[in-house]
Design a protein around this motif. Structure first.
Motif, PDB file in Angstrom:
ATOM      1  N   ILE A 255       0.847  -1.204   0.000  1.00 14.99           N
ATOM      2  CA  ILE A 255       0.000   0.000   0.000  1.00 14.99           C
ATOM      3  C   ILE A 255       0.878   1.249   0.000  1.00 14.99           C
ATOM      4  CG2 ILE A 255      -1.637   1.340   1.380  1.00 14.99           C
ATOM      5  CD1 ILE A 255      -2.855  -1.358   2.267  1.00 14.99           C
ATOM      6  N   ARG A 256       1.944   1.225   0.786  1.00 14.30           N
ATOM      7  CA  ARG A 256       2.870   2.372   0.810  1.00 14.30           C
ATOM      8  C   ARG A 256       3.535   2.580  -0.540  1.00 14.30           C
ATOM      9  NH1 ARG A 256       7.010   1.988   5.658  1.00 14.30           N
ATOM     10  NH2 ARG A 256       7.629   3.938   4.669  1.00 14.30           N
ATOM     11  N   ASP A 257       3.827   1.468  -1.244  1.00 18.07           N
ATOM     12  CA  ASP A 257       4.568   1.554  -2.497  1.00 18.07           C
ATOM     13  C   ASP A 257       3.702   1.961  -3.686  1.00 18.07           C
ATOM     14  OD1 ASP A 257       6.776   0.731  -1.086  1.00 18.07           O
ATOM     15  OD2 ASP A 257       6.671  -1.360  -1.752  1.00 18.07           O
ATOM     16  N   ASN A 258       2.377   1.918  -3.532  1.00 18.85           N
ATOM     17  CA  ASN A 258       1.479   2.224  -4.645  1.00 18.85           C
ATOM     18  C   ASN A 258       0.644   3.457  -4.357  1.00 18.85           C
ATOM     19  OD1 ASN A 258       1.562  -0.115  -6.778  1.00 18.85           O
ATOM     20  ND2 ASN A 258       1.718  -1.121  -4.792  1.00 18.85           N
ATOM     21  N   ARG A 259       0.106   4.016  -5.418  1.00 21.47           N
ATOM     22  CA  ARG A 259      -0.690   5.229  -5.282  1.00 21.47           C
ATOM     23  C   ARG A 259      -2.036   4.935  -4.628  1.00 21.47           C
ATOM     24  NH1 ARG A 259      -0.285   6.461 -10.128  1.00 21.47           N
ATOM     25  NH2 ARG A 259      -2.244   5.549 -10.888  1.00 21.47           N
ATOM     26  N   THR A 260      -2.770   3.959  -5.184  1.00 20.43           N
ATOM     27  CA  THR A 260      -4.071   3.569  -4.626  1.00 20.43           C
ATOM     28  C   THR A 260      -4.235   2.059  -4.752  1.00 20.43           C
ATOM     29  OG1 THR A 260      -4.989   5.653  -5.453  1.00 20.43           O
ATOM     30  CG2 THR A 260      -6.544   4.023  -4.628  1.00 20.43           C
ATOM     31  N   THR A 261      -4.606   1.412  -3.662  1.00 21.63           N
ATOM     32  CA  THR A 261      -4.760  -0.042  -3.622  1.00 21.63           C
ATOM     33  C   THR A 261      -6.188  -0.393  -3.222  1.00 21.63           C
ATOM     34  OG1 THR A 261      -2.439  -0.342  -3.012  1.00 21.63           O
ATOM     35  CG2 THR A 261      -3.924  -2.180  -2.578  1.00 21.63           C
ATOM     36  N   LEU A 262      -6.786  -1.328  -3.954  1.00 16.95           N
ATOM     37  CA  LEU A 262      -8.124  -1.815  -3.639  1.00 16.95           C
ATOM     38  C   LEU A 262      -7.973  -3.234  -3.093  1.00 16.95           C
ATOM     39  CD1 LEU A 262     -11.068  -0.845  -3.878  1.00 16.95           C
ATOM     40  CD2 LEU A 262     -11.162  -1.894  -6.139  1.00 16.95           C
ATOM     41  N   VAL A 263      -8.414  -3.462  -1.849  1.00 17.55           N
ATOM     42  CA  VAL A 263      -8.239  -4.748  -1.173  1.00 17.55           C
ATOM     43  C   VAL A 263      -9.592  -5.441  -1.088  1.00 17.55           C
ATOM     44  CG1 VAL A 263      -7.439  -5.920   0.909  1.00 17.55           C
ATOM     45  CG2 VAL A 263      -6.325  -3.797   0.172  1.00 17.55           C
ATOM     46  N   PHE A 264      -9.778  -6.524  -1.857  1.00 21.12           N
ATOM     47  CA  PHE A 264     -11.039  -7.271  -1.850  1.00 21.12           C
ATOM     48  C   PHE A 264     -10.990  -8.390  -0.814  1.00 21.12           C
ATOM     49  CE2 PHE A 264     -11.661  -5.582  -6.176  1.00 21.12           C
ATOM     50  CZ  PHE A 264     -12.997  -5.208  -6.083  1.00 21.12           C
ATOM     51  N   VAL A 334      -5.797  -6.185  -4.602  1.00 19.50           N
ATOM     52  CA  VAL A 334      -5.395  -7.292  -3.744  1.00 19.50           C
ATOM     53  C   VAL A 334      -6.619  -8.162  -3.481  1.00 19.50           C
ATOM     54  CG1 VAL A 334      -4.472  -7.965  -1.491  1.00 19.50           C
ATOM     55  CG2 VAL A 334      -3.586  -5.926  -2.642  1.00 19.50           C
ATOM     56  N   GLN A 335      -6.477  -9.462  -3.652  1.00 17.68           N
ATOM     57  CA  GLN A 335      -7.529 -10.417  -3.297  1.00 17.68           C
ATOM     58  C   GLN A 335      -7.090 -11.160  -2.055  1.00 17.68           C
ATOM     59  OE1 GLN A 335     -10.719 -11.482  -4.374  1.00 17.68           O
ATOM     60  NE2 GLN A 335     -10.511 -12.761  -2.552  1.00 17.68           N
ATOM     61  N   MET A 336      -7.759 -10.887  -0.929  1.00 20.41           N
ATOM     62  CA  MET A 336      -7.455 -11.576   0.320  1.00 20.41           C
ATOM     63  C   MET A 336      -8.206 -12.897   0.351  1.00 20.41           C
ATOM     64  SD  MET A 336      -5.354  -9.580   1.886  1.00 20.41           S
ATOM     65  CE  MET A 336      -5.319 -10.245   3.551  1.00 20.41           C
ATOM     66  N   GLY A 337      -7.497 -13.992   0.527  1.00 24.26           N
ATOM     67  CA  GLY A 337      -8.137 -15.303   0.525  1.00 24.26           C
ATOM     68  C   GLY A 337      -8.370 -15.796  -0.884  1.00 24.26           C
ATOM     69  N   ALA A 338      -9.050 -16.909  -0.992  1.00 24.78           N
ATOM     70  CA  ALA A 338      -9.252 -17.553  -2.291  1.00 24.78           C
ATOM     71  C   ALA A 338     -10.243 -16.757  -3.134  1.00 24.78           C
ATOM     72  CB  ALA A 338      -9.755 -18.971  -2.080  1.00 24.78           C
ATOM     73  N   PRO A 339     -10.018 -16.686  -4.453  1.00 27.34           N
ATOM     74  CA  PRO A 339     -10.902 -15.903  -5.327  1.00 27.34           C
ATOM     75  C   PRO A 339     -12.231 -16.578  -5.630  1.00 27.34           C
ATOM     76  CG  PRO A 339      -9.145 -16.895  -6.608  1.00 27.34           C
ATOM     77  CD  PRO A 339      -8.830 -17.189  -5.170  1.00 27.34           C
ATOM     78  N   LYS A 340     -12.309 -17.921  -5.525  1.00 28.95           N
ATOM     79  CA  LYS A 340     -13.531 -18.709  -5.729  1.00 28.95           C
ATOM     80  C   LYS A 340     -13.995 -18.821  -7.165  1.00 28.95           C
ATOM     81  CE  LYS A 340     -13.478 -19.618  -1.517  1.00 28.95           C
ATOM     82  NZ  LYS A 340     -12.852 -20.906  -1.228  1.00 28.95           N
ATOM     83  N   GLY A 341     -13.427 -18.061  -8.077  1.00 28.18           N
ATOM     84  CA  GLY A 341     -13.806 -18.192  -9.472  1.00 28.18           C
ATOM     85  C   GLY A 341     -12.911 -17.323 -10.342  1.00 28.18           C
TER      86      GLY A 341
END
Length: 819
Positions: A255-264, A334-341
């Protein structure tokens, strides 16, 4: 107003921004100019929405008008699954419309729109109306809908994959047939980035089954996404747990290294849990937000505005932001945990960059070893461009009943004419005359068992076969209550003396029967009663039959499950895995077997004074939970003294005092007729399903002038009606609809049936002297209350080490194996 090619005004606008009209955008315009409907499949960031609207913009350009006045009235409907997406599209459309001076008026209409604005939109509609399936259905229920829609030229269905295979899609398909009847020349367009079978969606969007009238447009290929799987610094993937809290320090650095991060995240709880952990690590006080469906509308709008303005460095969210929202400054997903599909993952990855020529960057963070395999399978599917999705199924009879009532509100109808409309859409193409008459009779009287009650009499038929409302007030009541989305209820778990232990999701509670035991808040409890939205329990000394409460889960797709199975048996491919994952599979392969793509592996072993049987099903938690209920029921009948079961997406572990010497009798296909029917009827699954279909079908009303029924009141009303129908009219149309939901949505019976077919033909049974390596991830769940998924991760990992020590002992291991 017809024309060929892209109008010069649009070409100039694109050029002025340094863009060009993409091939697929021009093809969508060409399809419209030739009078065809269209289905566009294009990557996220490819300008799908603009492609869908290009024919509309072209119709308002001076070069196409050639001196004529712009058309008046409603020209284009845009339908999306999310209100937020409609607002986002409005914001993005206004810019080209204003800069090209096209004179188009664009408005949104949803449940958030004021009543004054809604009335004005019907009398003086905009040129473009952005709405949802529910709001469109309500618009069609007004008498002036024929006048409103008679000049409609185009309907654009965005993110069609998100609801076409569900009840919201049933409602929209019916609305499209009504619109086509009102405006026969209306063109349809569907847009998606992630459909696995475009031809199936062409069938869905096609009027009257004429799939040849729907042009399939495939988008230009974009930059390949850059996806990586995050691993612990010490290269040691956890055995169990879902929250992946081991990754917080590394995630914060990204997150620090990037401008904007979306964490799913996959659940609302995990969103809150990860958000809190990120704040604890936020030594730089970076602006980090959170977004999910349980937050207030004001809170969500505030966060969305902050993201649009580039004020947040990171946003933790759920599926609430899966679809379409265009924030071009996001540079990492960022995908936290398994994506499921794979389709879901592609959709989420596409939130980054959101430009066709810019690679989307994504990071997958597995919580455990099976999730690592799932992440690997999803990543490879993305690289190959393979998508997955739900199959189409017959339309819901409760949705059809709601549509019939809406049509009656708009004006009298002849049943044969309306049936012809209904059967012209894919979900209801197979509706026969007897079923149609049952639906009409239900809307008219409530059904045979309820026909004596005036409150259920909503429409009546005259001698000429024309149906009309029994009273004008029925239309008002319908509009107050119509809809498809039924909010998920949380049930209070309490002792009979009133002391509360907390709340569980109703879906879990509905699967329980009197006498079932489960662990909650550290206490073993036995179910006494499910009454008025409360689960009444008592403390129990019995072992917890169902120790893990799963909560609301995203389903593992069949496509991804098959890919994980393929990874397990691709021994040559294990070399690319981390050492501990590779060793895990090698020891499993040596000590037992690995489940293959076309078989069902079942293992049995003793542990802690009990006998365990593990079924490697890969059918998802919902189907595994159902199978656990059915197997333990059959084991009880056979005197095998089952103690309980626990399930995850990949496997089911059942324990008992007597060993399972042959699992085949437990998995015979007749379990889905005998035990399944008994279980569904004895549990509250059917009652829960009936409540939903009764609300959707209009039998029970939640809203009254100045008052809204509570969930408890709705449940009380539907339970009374359910008991009457079960006794006096068991073949009632809503009982049939409830059974369909119980089979498909709640128990995943289709996947269960496929599993039992596999078991009958290709079952591999292995008897072991101790727990196997592959069983450890499901075994560590036993006895752990999982309502706060993530909160118990530390304890899970400690227990995993003990189990893993037994599973991975290497005495007698061939030389070189496990190095």
């Amino acid at each position: 107003m017809s024309g060929a090619g892209v109008p010069p005004e649009i070409e100039s606008w694109f050029a002025g921004r340094g863009w060009r009209v993409r091939r697929h955008q021009a093809e969508m315009l060409a399809a419209a100019d030739s009078g065809k409907h269209a289905m566009l499949v294009a990557d996220t960031g490819a300008g799908k929405t603009l492609a869908g609207f290009l024919p509309t913009l072209a119709d308002f350009t001076p070069s196409r008008l050639d001196g004529a006045r712009p058309p008046e009235g409603l020209h284009t409907l845009y339908v999306s699954p999310l209100k937020a997406l409609a607002h986002d599209v409005q914001r993005n459309l206004i810019t080209p419309v204003e800069e090209m001076e096209l004179g188009l008026r664009i408005e949104t209409r949803s449940g958030d729109t004021s009543s004054d604005k809604k009335r004005r939109q019907r009398s003086k509609p905009p040129h473009v109306l952005l709405t949802t399936p529910e709001s469109l259905s309500l618009l069609l229920s007004y008498e002036d809908s024929f006048e409103l829609f008679k000049g409609l030229k185009r309907v654009v269905v965005d993110e069609v994959h998100a609801f076409a295979t569900q009840k919201r899609g049933d409602l929209l398909a019916l609305a499209l047939t009504r619109l086509q009847a009102i405006a026969p020349d209306m063109q349809r367009a569907a847009l998606s980035a992630t459909v696995a079978d475009p031809d199936a969606f062409r069938d869905w969007i096609a009027p009257d089954g004429d799939v040849d009238s729907v042009e399939l447009v495939e988008g230009e290929s974009g930059a390949e996404p850059e996806v990586e799987i995050l691993l612990p610094d010490e290269e040691r993937v956890p055995w169990g747990g879902h929250a992946a809290t081991w990754s917080i320090a590394q995630l914060y650095q990204r997150i620090r290294d990037n401008r904007t991060t979306l964490v799913f995240t996959n659940t609302r709880f995990l969103a809150e849990y990860i958000f809190q952990h990120l704040w604890d690590a936020n030594e730089d006080n970076l602006p980090i937000g959170i977004h999910h469906g349980s937050l207030s509308k004001e809170a969500r709008r505030k966060v969305e505005a902050a993201m649009a303005e580039g004020k947040l460095r990171a946003l933790v969210c759920t599926a609430s932001l899966d679809l379409g929202v265009d924030w071009g400054d996001i540079d990492l997903v960022v995908q936290m945990g398994a994506p499921k599909g794979s389709s879901r993952l592609l959709q989420r990855i596409g939130r980054a960059g959101h430009r066709l020529d810019t690679p989307s960057r994504a990071l997958l963070v597995p919580g455990n070893r099976f999730e690592f395999l799932e992440a690997t399978a999803a990543l490879e599917a993305v690289e190959e461009g393979k998508r997955d999705g739900e199959d189409f199924r017959p339309g819901g009879l409760d949705v059809l009943a709601q549509h019939v009532m809406g049509c009656a509100c708009a004006g009298p109808f002849h049943e044969d004419a309306l049936l012809a409309e209904v059967t012209s859409c894919l979900p209801y193409a197979q509706i026969d005359k007897p079923t149609w008459e049952r639906v009409l009779q239900f809307v008219a009287t409530g059904g045979y068992a309820l026909r004596a009650y005036d409150k259920f009499k909503r429409i009546t038929r005259d001698k000429d076969g024309v149906w009309r409302l029994t009273h004008p007030e029925r239309a008002y009541q319908h509009r107050m209550n119509a809809g498809i989305i039924i909010d998920a209820e949380m049930l209070e778990v309490r002792f009979r003396n009133g002391r509360s232990l907390g709340r569980v999701e109703e879906r879990f509670a509905a699967s329980l029967r009197t006498g079932d035991t489960f662990q909650f808040a550290g206490v073993n409890v036995e179910v006494e009663q499910l009454k008025d939205m409360e689960l009444i329990v008592r403390a129990s000394k019995k072992s917890a039959m169902i120790p893990s409460y799963g909560g609301l889960r995203l389903p593992l797709t069949t496509h991804l499950a098959d890919r994980v199975r393929g990874l397990l048996t691709d021994r040559a491919g294990w070399a690319r895995f981390p050492d501990d994952v590779r060793e895990w599979l090698e020891v499993q392969d040596w000590r037992s077997q690995l489940p293959g793509p076309d078989n069902l592996l079942v293992e049995s072993f003793p542990h802690g004074g009990k006998h365990y049987t593990v079924y490697y099903t890969f059918t998802g938690w919902n189907a595994n939970q159902s199978l656990g209920m059915l197997i333990t029921s059959r084991m009880e009948a056979l005197g095998m003294m089952p103690g309980g079961f626990v399930a995850n997406d990949y496997s089911l572990a059942v324990w008992s005092l007597k060993p399972v010497e042959d699992p085949r009798p437990l998995l015979s296909p007749d379990i889905l007729t005998d035990e399944f029917i008994d279980w569904v009827q004895d549990s509250h699954l059917l009652r829960r399903a009936f409540r939903e279909v009764a609300v959707i079908g209009g039998l029970v009303e939640r809203q009254h002038p100045g008052k809204k029924k509570s969930g408890r009141q709705v449940t009380f009303s539907t339970d009374l009606i359910y008991d009457v129908l079960r006794k006096y009219e068991p073949d009632h149309v809503l009982i049939e609809a409830a059974w369909a939901d119980a089979r498909e949505k709640m128990t995943d019976i289709g996947r269960l049936g496929d599993l039992l077919d596999t078991a009958a033909e290709r079952l591999e049974f292995v008897e072991l002297d101790r727990v196997s390596p592959l069983a450890v991830p499901v075994m560590v769940m036993i006895g752990r209350e999982a309502v706060p998924q993530g909160g118990a991760d530390d304890e899970l990992l400690l227990e995993a080490e003990t189990l893993a020590g037994a599973a991975m002992r290497v005495e007698g291991l061939p030389e070189g194996l496990g190095d």
